[in-house]
Write a protein that holds these residues in place. Structure first.
Motif, PDB file in Angstrom:
ATOM      1  N   SER A 114       1.548  -8.032 -11.306  1.00 33.05           N
ATOM      2  CA  SER A 114       0.541  -7.753 -10.272  1.00 33.05           C
ATOM      3  C   SER A 114       0.270  -6.261 -10.158  1.00 33.05           C
ATOM      4  CB  SER A 114       1.002  -8.297  -8.911  1.00 33.05           C
ATOM      5  OG  SER A 114       0.930  -9.698  -8.856  1.00 33.05           O
ATOM      6  N   ILE A 115       1.329  -5.458 -10.135  1.00 31.80           N
ATOM      7  CA  ILE A 115       1.162  -4.007 -10.029  1.00 31.80           C
ATOM      8  C   ILE A 115       0.477  -3.471 -11.273  1.00 31.80           C
ATOM      9  CG2 ILE A 115       2.382  -1.797  -9.886  1.00 31.80           C
ATOM     10  CD1 ILE A 115       2.241  -3.361  -7.242  1.00 31.80           C
ATOM     11  N   SER A 116       0.819  -4.027 -12.423  1.00 32.42           N
ATOM     12  CA  SER A 116       0.154  -3.635 -13.666  1.00 32.42           C
ATOM     13  C   SER A 116      -1.337  -3.956 -13.611  1.00 32.42           C
ATOM     14  CB  SER A 116       0.796  -4.357 -14.853  1.00 32.42           C
ATOM     15  OG  SER A 116       0.135  -4.064 -16.053  1.00 32.42           O
ATOM     16  N   THR A 117      -1.682  -5.089 -13.017  1.00 27.86           N
ATOM     17  CA  THR A 117      -3.089  -5.482 -12.890  1.00 27.86           C
ATOM     18  C   THR A 117      -3.837  -4.545 -11.948  1.00 27.86           C
ATOM     19  OG1 THR A 117      -2.533  -7.794 -13.328  1.00 27.86           O
ATOM     20  CG2 THR A 117      -4.636  -7.368 -12.248  1.00 27.86           C
ATOM     21  N   HIS A 124       0.819  -1.223   0.000  1.00 33.28           N
ATOM     22  CA  HIS A 124       0.000   0.000   0.000  1.00 33.28           C
ATOM     23  C   HIS A 124       0.849   1.267   0.000  1.00 33.28           C
ATOM     24  CE1 HIS A 124      -3.854  -2.076   0.550  1.00 33.28           C
ATOM     25  NE2 HIS A 124      -3.187  -2.919   1.316  1.00 33.28           N
ATOM     26  N   GLU A 125       2.087   1.162   0.494  1.00 34.08           N
ATOM     27  CA  GLU A 125       2.945   2.346   0.535  1.00 34.08           C
ATOM     28  C   GLU A 125       3.299   2.859  -0.855  1.00 34.08           C
ATOM     29  OE1 GLU A 125       5.756  -1.279   0.846  1.00 34.08           O
ATOM     30  OE2 GLU A 125       3.737  -0.685   1.489  1.00 34.08           O
ATOM     31  N   LEU A 126       3.063   2.035  -1.870  1.00 30.65           N
ATOM     32  CA  LEU A 126       3.366   2.460  -3.239  1.00 30.65           C
ATOM     33  C   LEU A 126       2.297   3.384  -3.831  1.00 30.65           C
ATOM     34  CD1 LEU A 126       4.682  -0.792  -4.990  1.00 30.65           C
ATOM     35  CD2 LEU A 126       6.023   1.161  -4.186  1.00 30.65           C
ATOM     36  N   GLU A 175       5.197  -1.334 -19.380  1.00 25.77           N
ATOM     37  CA  GLU A 175       6.336  -1.031 -18.509  1.00 25.77           C
ATOM     38  C   GLU A 175       6.114  -1.555 -17.098  1.00 25.77           C
ATOM     39  OE1 GLU A 175       9.284   0.062 -19.031  1.00 25.77           O
ATOM     40  OE2 GLU A 175       9.073   0.581 -21.137  1.00 25.77           O
ATOM     41  N   MET A 176       4.892  -1.478 -16.613  1.00 24.34           N
ATOM     42  CA  MET A 176       4.603  -2.003 -15.279  1.00 24.34           C
ATOM     43  C   MET A 176       4.734  -3.522 -15.247  1.00 24.34           C
ATOM     44  SD  MET A 176       1.432   0.298 -13.870  1.00 24.34           S
ATOM     45  CE  MET A 176       1.707   1.978 -13.331  1.00 24.34           C
ATOM     46  N   ALA A 177       4.136  -4.188 -16.242  1.00 23.44           N
ATOM     47  CA  ALA A 177       4.169  -5.650 -16.284  1.00 23.44           C
ATOM     48  C   ALA A 177       5.578  -6.171 -16.523  1.00 23.44           C
ATOM     49  CB  ALA A 177       3.222  -6.168 -17.362  1.00 23.44           C
ATOM     50  N   ARG A 178       6.436  -5.389 -17.142  1.00 23.93           N
ATOM     51  CA  ARG A 178       7.829  -5.788 -17.369  1.00 23.93           C
ATOM     52  C   ARG A 178       8.552  -6.067 -16.050  1.00 23.93           C
ATOM     53  NH1 ARG A 178      12.123  -2.123 -17.173  1.00 23.93           N
ATOM     54  NH2 ARG A 178      14.097  -2.971 -18.013  1.00 23.93           N
ATOM     55  N   LEU A 226      -0.337 -13.886  -9.804  1.00 22.44           N
ATOM     56  CA  LEU A 226      -0.740 -12.524  -9.398  1.00 22.44           C
ATOM     57  C   LEU A 226      -1.033 -12.463  -7.905  1.00 22.44           C
ATOM     58  CD1 LEU A 226      -3.076 -11.513 -12.385  1.00 22.44           C
ATOM     59  CD2 LEU A 226      -0.658 -10.978 -12.079  1.00 22.44           C
ATOM     60  N   ARG A 227      -0.125 -12.982  -7.121  1.00 25.31           N
ATOM     61  CA  ARG A 227      -0.378 -13.107  -5.679  1.00 25.31           C
ATOM     62  C   ARG A 227      -0.430 -11.754  -4.974  1.00 25.31           C
ATOM     63  NH1 ARG A 227      -0.045 -17.409  -2.861  1.00 25.31           N
ATOM     64  NH2 ARG A 227       1.212 -16.448  -1.215  1.00 25.31           N
ATOM     65  N   THR A 228       0.200 -10.753  -5.554  1.00 25.45           N
ATOM     66  CA  THR A 228       0.167  -9.423  -4.932  1.00 25.45           C
ATOM     67  C   THR A 228      -1.193  -8.760  -5.117  1.00 25.45           C
ATOM     68  OG1 THR A 228       2.528  -9.220  -5.374  1.00 25.45           O
ATOM     69  CG2 THR A 228       1.362  -7.200  -4.847  1.00 25.45           C
TER      70      THR A 228
END
Length: 450
Positions: free
Chosen positions: A151-154, A109-111, A144-147, A271-273
């Motif tokens: 998970s963050i891209s999703t 969440h800090e992101l 770029e995120m999925a690279r 996609l565990r995150t």
């Protein structure tokens, strides 16, 4: 050995002092070597000298470049700058913690405030933040995120695509004015609730979640499954079937609404995150003011899915790039039999197969986004990209793992995470089979849907 070759060998030996020759002789039998050399024919001598010369040259390993056809050169300077900004964020803020959070199955969440500072939410929605940007740029951001972390891209795709897109395409002006600015700054986090425990691919044929109007209030009952962000989202877009007119309608359900119960799905292998949830709606009361005013049938829902399906194709490309780049770096550093495994023919063949598929995928989604920006992209074009890219991504991540051998199944080498995450991307936003049938219907004029 010819007289000329003998003289050449003697000249080489003259260049070595006696001390050096003594040092060499402690490791190898010089007499045996000279005897073997004297028996060599011309071809054997040529190959030996070639090998010796190659050994004296320090080979420079080129930088990893997954943009083999230089598509980046087709971007505007502004697009390049935003892409690099996202890449820097992902490499500096996400990459160091990606494996840790994936392993724990928790979300960092800090992101969120740091991601909000990038000002990249809702780029294609007029009147929202830094709008009037291209779908091409939005696709590049997803890539770029999925690279680095699919998970963050999703997470970002749900927020900036599915959730914001539902309000942008299906909400009233008042709803857009109220919610979209908060979502653009990520002060409000959104989720998108369409899929159900018993209804996945068949959502267009009817939902089991129902909505019954009573005055200015709607009563929602049913369940939703695989809803990303839903364990901590501030609002969730819930799609339900009106019991009176049998049409699909959309609702903005706030997290503290009585009768709304999200429960985290545990033990995922991909996609565990991402925090997916099963949502139970039990006599959940939503005001008419929170009904999406322009969502009156599944055709309206499909507008959102069409937009985001292109984004998933870009996401698959990013996942493939991440696996390819990690495998290539590994191959140039990992040594077996005295040299990097990247120097072996079979490994180079695998790397070229990966790059070939990757380059095809990149050019496909690049063109798809150009069509989307021109307003001419069709459902079947988006579906073909989703089918093709997710299918090839599975191949690429598998080949990356193969290059890494046993290390390929360890999280510390990153590729194992890409292998697992590719499985989820392959299935969501329409399975391979469903998207294939959409394309099949377009090219034959015949529907193969049951």
């Amino acid at each position: 050995m010819s007289e000329k070759e003998q003289l050449g060998l003697l000249d080489m030996l003259k260049g070595l002092d006696l001390k050096k020759l003594k040092e060499i002789s402690t490791h190898i039998d010089l007499k045996e070597i000279f005897t073997s050399i004297s028996k060599m024919d011309k071809v054997e001598m040529y190959n030996l000298m070639r090998a010796l010369k190659a050994g004296n040259k320090e080979q420079k390993i080129p930088e990893v470049n997954s943009d083999f056809y230089d598509l980046n050169s087709l971007l505007t300077e502004e697009e390049k700058a935003i892409r690099l900004k996202v890449r820097k964020f992902m490499e500096e803020e996400v990459e160091p913690i990606a494996n840790e959070y994936w392993k724990k199955g928790e979300f960092p969440h800090e992101l969120i405030p740091k991601m909000a500072a990038l000002n990249i939410c809702g780029l294609t929605f007029d009147g929202v933040g830094s709008s009037n940007q291209s779908y091409l740029l939005e696709g590049l951001i997803s890539m770029e995120m999925a690279r680095i972390d699919t998970s963050i891209s999703t997470f970002f795709g749900v927020q900036a695509g599915l959730a914001m897109g539902s309000i942008y395409f299906c909400g009233s002006q008042e709803q857009k004015d109220y919610w979209l600015p908060k979502m653009q700054t990520m002060e409000t986090i959104g989720a998108f609730g369409l899929t159900e425990p018993l209804v996945g691919s068949a959502v267009a044929g009817g939902l089991t979640t129902t909505a019954k109007r009573e005055g200015d209030t709607w009563i929602l009952n049913g369940q939703k499954k695989w809803i990303g962000n839903a364990t901590f989202s501030d609002i969730t877009i819930i799609w339900a079937q009106d019991v009176d007119d049998k049409q699909v309608k959309g609702f903005i359900v706030e997290k503290e609404t009585p009768g709304f119960h999200p429960e985290k799905i545990e033990d995922k292998m991909a996609l565990r995150t991402v925090q997916n949830a099963v949502i139970t709606l039990k006599n959940c009361k939503v005001s008419e003011a929170n009904r999406l005013q322009k969502a009156n049938s599944f055709k309206d829902t499909a507008k959102v899915l069409k937009m985001t399906r292109a984004g998933v194709a870009w996401q698959a490309v990013g996942c493939a790039i991440g696996a390819y780049e990690n495998a290539l770096k590994y191959a140039t550093n990992r040594e077996q039999f005295g040299k990097p495994i990247a120097s072996f023919q079979l490994v180079q063949d695998l790397l070229v197969k990966m790059l070939s598929n990757l380059t095809s995928m990149q050019t496909l989604v690049f063109r798809l986004s150009q069509l989307q920006d021109a307003g001419t992209m069709t459902d079947e074009q988006a579906s073909l990209a989703k089918v093709t890219c997710t299918m090839h991504t599975r191949e690429i991540v598998s080949q990356a793992r193969e290059i890494m051998g046993g290390n390929g199944i360890l999280l510390e080498y990153n590729v194992a995470r890409f292998v697992a995450d590719a499985e989820a991307v392959y299935s969501y936003e329409g399975t391979k089979q469903i998207n294939s049938l959409i394309v099949g219907r377009a090219i034959t004029g015949l529907s193969a849907f049951v």
